[in-house]
Write an enzyme that holds these catalytic residues in place. Sequence first.
Site, PDB file in Angstrom:
ATOM      1  N   THR A   1      27.758 -16.578  32.892  1.00  0.00           N
ATOM      2  CA  THR A   1      28.854 -17.533  32.721  1.00  0.00           C
ATOM      3  C   THR A   1      30.167 -16.831  32.397  1.00  0.00           C
ATOM      4  OG1 THR A   1      29.664 -19.226  31.188  1.00  0.00           O
ATOM      5  CG2 THR A   1      28.016 -17.739  30.331  1.00  0.00           C
ATOM      6  N   ASP A   2      31.273 -17.507  32.697  1.00  0.00           N
ATOM      7  CA  ASP A   2      32.583 -16.945  32.315  1.00  0.00           C
ATOM      8  C   ASP A   2      32.813 -17.039  30.810  1.00  0.00           C
ATOM      9  OD1 ASP A   2      32.910 -19.708  32.104  1.00  0.00           O
ATOM     10  OD2 ASP A   2      34.779 -19.787  33.246  1.00  0.00           O
ATOM     11  N   GLU A   3      31.960 -17.816  30.096  1.00  0.00           N
ATOM     12  CA  GLU A   3      32.191 -18.014  28.665  1.00  0.00           C
ATOM     13  C   GLU A   3      32.007 -16.723  27.866  1.00  0.00           C
ATOM     14  OE1 GLU A   3      30.621 -21.705  27.122  1.00  0.00           O
ATOM     15  OE2 GLU A   3      30.690 -22.621  29.104  1.00  0.00           O
TER      16      GLU A   3
ATOM     17  N   TYR B   1      25.838 -19.944  22.289  1.00  0.00           N
ATOM     18  CA  TYR B   1      25.467 -19.907  23.715  1.00  0.00           C
ATOM     19  C   TYR B   1      26.113 -18.714  24.406  1.00  0.00           C
ATOM     20  CZ  TYR B   1      25.899 -20.873  28.722  1.00  0.00           C
ATOM     21  OH  TYR B   1      25.895 -20.751  30.093  1.00  0.00           O
ATOM     22  N   SER B   2      27.454 -18.606  24.294  1.00  0.00           N
ATOM     23  CA  SER B   2      28.115 -17.538  25.055  1.00  0.00           C
ATOM     24  C   SER B   2      27.748 -16.157  24.504  1.00  0.00           C
ATOM     25  CB  SER B   2      29.631 -17.747  25.098  1.00  0.00           C
ATOM     26  OG  SER B   2      30.177 -17.888  23.822  1.00  0.00           O
TER      27      SER B   2
ATOM     28  N   LYS C   1      24.468 -15.286  26.056  1.00  0.00           N
ATOM     29  CA  LYS C   1      24.613 -14.894  27.466  1.00  0.00           C
ATOM     30  C   LYS C   1      25.269 -13.513  27.572  1.00  0.00           C
ATOM     31  CE  LYS C   1      23.787 -16.936  30.745  1.00  0.00           C
ATOM     32  NZ  LYS C   1      22.546 -17.072  31.571  1.00  0.00           N
TER      33      LYS C   1
END
Length: 349
Positions: free
Chosen positions: A130-132, A155-156, A159
């Site tokens: 993800t871009d996050e 979450y980020s 990831k």
Amino acid sequence: MKKILITGGAGFIGSHVVRLFVNKYADAQIVNLDALTYAGNLENLKDVQDAPNYRFVKGDITDEQFIDQLFEKESFDAVIHLAAESHVDRSIMDPLSFVKTNILGTAVLLNAARKYWKDFSNKLFYHVSTDEVYGSLGESGFFTEQTPYDPHSPYSASKASSDHLVKAYFDTYGLPVVISNCSNNYGSYQFPEKLLPLMINNIIHSKPLPVYGKGDNVRDWLWVEDHARAIDVIFHQGKLGETYNIGGFNEWKNIDIVHLLCTIMDKKLNRPEGESAKLITFVKDRAGHDKRYAIDATKLNKDLGWKPSLQFEEGMEKTIDWYLANGEWIENVTSGAYKEYYKDQYVSR
Ligand code: NAD
Ligand code: TYD
């Protein structure tokens, strides 16, 4: 004949990737491994479930013994790894399940590939991210592949951690990997806890539309089928060890996108103009809420020729029509455990 393991194939993006690969590559065997959490649903794959080149395996990517046995038995040629806990609000309430699935689960898969792939030629471990991981932007600028990682939510951060593990396996063991980092996706089969399907579902049922903070956070939206196409392109042409950003140069403030939805849905539901917008309710902001995401997808376009196929307004129309036509799907996936979670969430806002 290639045997490709797709993890998380019963989820939102995974189901679109499975569908694309099953339909496009008749001579490949597609194995979908999914734990069928609240977010995974085999109803998402009804149209391909009987295809001769498709198989479903129920299993948990954090179960090392199970994953090792699967890799030993199956001799996969490639992995496309999408299985994850994916919702930021849930990661704030229950961070450890994100650490477990997203970090440990990715490590278990990488390690199985390292151990059971006899040699690495013609193999590929494709990690979908993800871009996050890049954090939050101010008013201007874009995330490029060179932007330093600066995740804020559990979450980020989980990831980002999994991305680092993938890169470490490339640097340390020479495992053939590729990573893509994509912006916010929208489209059919997205679980109705994420912004767009949640709002569409609430508008249908005339329920409040909970907008966090002032609604001025910005997200960059991409149609999920364009993401699946990008994954196909990177899977076949991406350079080993590289990262590719995926996005549609399509930024929207949350409040503007909610108003757009309300306007379109008033027409589709034959409601007086402005009726659905009355449901907008500003609620307490998300903790650590990233202000703005915006992807620069120039590398993917220049090097591999990918570009988005759909204008946003067209994609929104298609998406809304899909949710209006699939009330039974919404009903099915939001029954049980999810209903409880959603009820509590809403009360606490
Ligand atoms: P999703 O939550 O809809 O689906 C996740 C799938 O993973 C579900 O089918 C679930 O059952 C499965 N899963 C969860 N834990 C598992 C486990 N321990 N073992 C096996 N399967 C498990 O998520 P999504 O939105 O489709 O996202 C898919 C991937 O794409 C994720 O890795 C996510 O980080 C990434 N991504 C998502 C977006 C987005 O906008 N949704 C954008 C960029 C990247
Ligand atoms: P979301 O779909 O959860 O994706 P992400 O947080 O991964 O970008 O949320 C998109 C944006 O919408 C984000 O800025 C948070 C906001 N949002 C709301 O305002 N209300 C909601 O009920 C939800 C789920 C999200």
